[in-house]
Motif scaffolding. Structure first.
Motif, PDB file in Angstrom:
ATOM      1  N   ARG A 394      38.052  -4.266  29.138  1.00  0.00           N
ATOM      2  CA  ARG A 394      37.567  -2.898  28.990  1.00  0.00           C
ATOM      3  C   ARG A 394      36.286  -2.860  28.160  1.00  0.00           C
ATOM      4  N   LEU A 398      32.444  -1.543  29.086  1.00  0.00           N
ATOM      5  CA  LEU A 398      31.604  -0.638  28.299  1.00  0.00           C
ATOM      6  C   LEU A 398      30.249  -1.267  27.987  1.00  0.00           C
ATOM      7  N   HIS A 401      28.037  -0.740  30.820  1.00  0.00           N
ATOM      8  CA  HIS A 401      27.496   0.622  30.789  1.00  0.00           C
ATOM      9  C   HIS A 401      26.309   0.700  29.841  1.00  0.00           C
ATOM     10  N   ALA A 402      26.463   0.089  28.698  1.00  0.00           N
ATOM     11  CA  ALA A 402      25.366   0.138  27.724  1.00  0.00           C
ATOM     12  C   ALA A 402      24.150  -0.620  28.223  1.00  0.00           C
TER      13      ALA A 402
ATOM     14  N   PRO B 197      32.459   6.428  29.496  1.00  0.00           N
ATOM     15  CA  PRO B 197      32.897   5.965  30.824  1.00  0.00           C
ATOM     16  C   PRO B 197      34.388   6.222  31.064  1.00  0.00           C
ATOM     17  N   HIS B 198      35.206   6.168  30.025  1.00  0.00           N
ATOM     18  CA  HIS B 198      36.634   6.430  30.189  1.00  0.00           C
ATOM     19  C   HIS B 198      36.886   7.937  30.319  1.00  0.00           C
ATOM     20  N   GLY B 220      25.750   5.957  28.627  1.00  0.00           N
ATOM     21  CA  GLY B 220      25.952   4.533  28.322  1.00  0.00           C
ATOM     22  C   GLY B 220      27.340   4.294  27.774  1.00  0.00           C
ATOM     23  N   ALA B 221      27.389   3.626  26.652  1.00  0.00           N
ATOM     24  CA  ALA B 221      28.679   3.333  26.048  1.00  0.00           C
ATOM     25  C   ALA B 221      28.953   4.251  24.864  1.00  0.00           C
TER      26      ALA B 221
END
Lengths: 439, 240
Positions: A394, A398, A401-402, B197-198, B220-221
């Motif tokens: 997980r 992430l 995504h970053a 994202p979650h 993003g995160a």
């Protein structure tokens, strides 16, 4: 008692939480148990050693707790329990003397100077150097009110508490015929150890950092620690709690960096000098993460026993590695990638360095993904281990995504680089090594 | 998050949802920099697709009075008549809503002190361009005390709470002439930050669905720690 474990705080930094401290206590409990076993051995052979051990066992307090998990003590326990215990057994007097000085208690012991005519107060940063002619000589040491008195044949050396606890780092002060030296320290009390008998016994390529070598070694490390503290404060807290010693390494082949950690010198990171604080930060985080996972083993084995022999393809190596190695690599590089992303997000890197760091992050993410895949395919985990693996997947998600703002060309170059490595060393699309998956 | 990270996030949202009016965004960023405030910024994102509003919220350590007033002047063009409290409190000190497409601020909230205690009630000054400042009162209530008449909403929020435990809710009241009236808004504060994202994968984030790819790209995160329900839109606030 097994500590209750939270996966996320073992994947990334979680600070000095009760869980962190509970797991740390498992390590000190283990050291205490090994020390107790050694006392019986010592009684028969080494009177002063037995007395020193008796003192170390006599009282539980935070100072002793810190000493029990000191890297030098870790190595001493390993050596003293091994096949040639007499070789380094008398180092235990140095630990006992230092503890007595810290506590301000009275302690009288016999001791011996080493082959370099030194007496190390192990667990602390200070040592006493005598003239070479005194090498191997016996002495009586007496700790009182935080100070130390050493009686040798024809000489007496008295070190006052003030001098012992406040001697300048990296320098030396004359005390009688001896010189009191103090290892330099980085911020957070991280000691740089170049010369003690115990460390030199294990680490072969120690760099003495002569002349300008010391400030050149310390400067980038100080900057690295400041940056880590800014970008990832909980991780920095853990690092400064668990790592007590930095050992400078030679780099004879001129690599960018040489580093290692030892399973019997836990709490020490060995690394070569570098002018680049970014490289030093990555190395510190990488090595600390290995130590953190080893620390975790005291609370949970993560991988079920019986999987230590089989080897697999590693995205970081040409040769096959064990599953535990894949886990160490994935874990360490998750933290390194996250750190680099933190720097990139804050615009701390510009131009070529920015491009290089972007490529480094992309490369690591592809490598981590490959390693996690292998772990998922072939590993059988404990309940906590399965949570840890799930959590790492997980977190990798992430990080992708970053990283989505990265230049796609840079990402593609790294993807291809990983694919080529895999094509060369892995068995097709499996996690097995192309040279043979069985060890 | 610190102001540098916030600036990056704003740039990304502007790239995705603004019209690339960098001069307008630069003006907001200059204002933030002028405030000289460090860590403690949060970003709020609206589900309302048309105006592409974002919010910046500051809940950091108490600033010194002079640069604080200078910052307010830089951001609002004037210093509010009433001085705001600089005491430590769990409430944000300042929030500005910014329209990325129009390139202007649309709402400002200033923490104006608390009565009777800073943890139970928070008083804010609400500033909207072209209107006199009004008072807003925020009151935390237990999560379980809320009654959702609409069963679909109840189901979605219960599922959210099971996935991301809720700390509490906050009722928003308008204050006019000493009278407290429901404003039609309320918020939900999470116990732990939830990665964007979650969050976007949950039914509770359905309001963002139309732009979820863009949201995932821009956020993003980053994380979500509070959801604000207004009559016509949902706001998600978070850091990182």
């Amino acid at each position: 008692m097994r500590a209750k474990l939270t996966a996320r705080r073992w994947i990334y930094g979680g600070g000095l939480s009760p869980e962190w401290r509970a797991v740390a206590r498992l390590r000190s409990a283990e050291a205490l148990s090994r020390l107790s076993a050694l006392r019986a051995k010592a009684r028969g052979r080494n009177g002063d050693g037995a007395e020193a051990i008796g003192y170390l066992l006599s009282k539980d307090d935070p100072r002793r707790e810190r000493l029990l998990v000191h890297p030098a003590f870790d190595y001493w326990l390993w050596a003293a329990s091994g096949r040639e215990p007499e070789r380094l057994f008398d180092c235990v007097q140095g630990f006992a003397a230092w503890l007595a000085c810290l506590r301000g208690e009275s302690l009288k012991l016999g001791a011996r100077l080493d082959a370099q005519a030194r007496l190390n107060l192990y667990g602390g940063p200070v040592f006493l150097s005598f003239p070479r002619r005194r090498a191997g000589q016996s002495l009586r040491l007496s700790a009182q009110d935080g100070g130390l008195r050493l009686s040798l044949s024809g000489a007496e050396v008295v070190v006052a508490k003030k001098l012992l606890l406040r001697a300048a780092g990296g320098g030396a002060a004359a005390v009688g015929e001896a010189r009191l030296g103090r290892n330099p320290e980085l911020a957070g009390g991280l000691m740089v150890e170049r010369s003690s008998r115990l460390v030199l016994d294990l680490v072969r390529q120690v760099d003495p950092l002569a002349g300008r070598g010391l400030p050149r070694f310390l400067g980038p490390l100080e900057e690295a620690l400041r940056d880590i503290r800014e970008i990832d404060p909980p991780l920095c807290e853990e690092l400064l709690d668990a790592v007590r010693m930095i050992v400078p390494l030679r780099n004879p082949d001129g690599h960018d960096s040489v580093s290692s950690s030892f399973g019997n010198l836990r709490g020490a990171i060995c690394l070569s000098a570098s002018r680049d604080p970014l490289l030093q930060a990555e190395t510190l985080i990488h090595e600390f993460c290995h130590q953190k996972l080893y620390r975790l083993l005291a609370a949970d084995p993560v991988l079920r026993p019986g999987q230590g022999g089989k080897v697999f393809y590693s995205p970081w190596r040409r040769d096959p590695r064990r599953l535990w190695g894949a886990l160490l690599g994935a874990h360490a590089f998750l933290n390194v990638a996250r750190y680099l992303l933190g720097l990139l997000e804050r615009d701390r890197l510009r131009g070529e360095r920015r491009e290089k760091a972007t490529g480094a992050v992309a490369l690591r993410l592809f490598q981590i993904e490959d390693a996690l895949r292998t772990l998922q395919f072939y590993g059988v985990f404990t309940e906590f281990g399965a949570e840890l693996l799930d959590g790492m997947w997980r977190e990798l998600g992430l990080l992708w995504h970053a990283a989505q703002w990265f230049d796609p060309e840079i990402v593609e170059v790294q993807r291809q680089r990983c694919a080529e490595h895999r094509a060369k060393h892995a068995l097709g699309a499996t996690g097995c090594h192309g040279g043979g998956g069985d060890g | 998050m610190d102001s540098r990270l916030l600036a990056r996030r704003l740039e990304r949202f502007n790239e995705r949802f603004g019209r690339g009016r960098d001069a307008a965004l630069a003006s907001l960023l200059r204002g933030l920099e002028a405030a000289g405030l460090g860590d403690g910024w949060e970003l709020g994102v609206s589900s309302f697709p048309e105006r592409s509003e974002i919010a910046v919220r500051y809940r950091g350590a108490a600033a010194r009075p002079r640069p604080w007033r200078q910052a307010l002047a830089a951001l609002f063009g004037r210093t509010p008549a009433r001085a705001c409290s600089l005491s430590d409190s769990p409430w944000p000190r300042l929030e500005i809503r910014w329209d990325l497409k129009a390139g202007r601020w649309t709402r400002g909230l200033l923490y104006a002190g608390a009565e009777p205690s800073s943890r139970r009630l928070a008083r804010f000054l609400l500033a909207v361009p072209g209107r006199p400042a009004a008072a807003l009162l925020l009151e935390p209530v237990a999560w379980g005390a809320l009654d959702f008449g609409d069963s679909a909403a109840r189901k979605v929020l219960r599922e959210l709470a099971a996935f991301a435990p809720v700390r509490d809710s906050v009722m928003h009241w308008d204050l006019a002439g000493g009278q407290k009236r429901p404003s039609g808004c309320w918020s939900l504060r999470l116990q732990e930050p939830l990665p964007w994202p979650h969050f976007l994968g949950l039914d509770a984030a359905r309001a963002f669905q139309e732009r979820s790819a863009g949201m995932a790209a821009a956020a993003g995160a980053g994380t979500v720690c509070e959801l604000l329900f207004e009559p016509d839109r949902l706001w998600a606030y978070g850091a990182g």
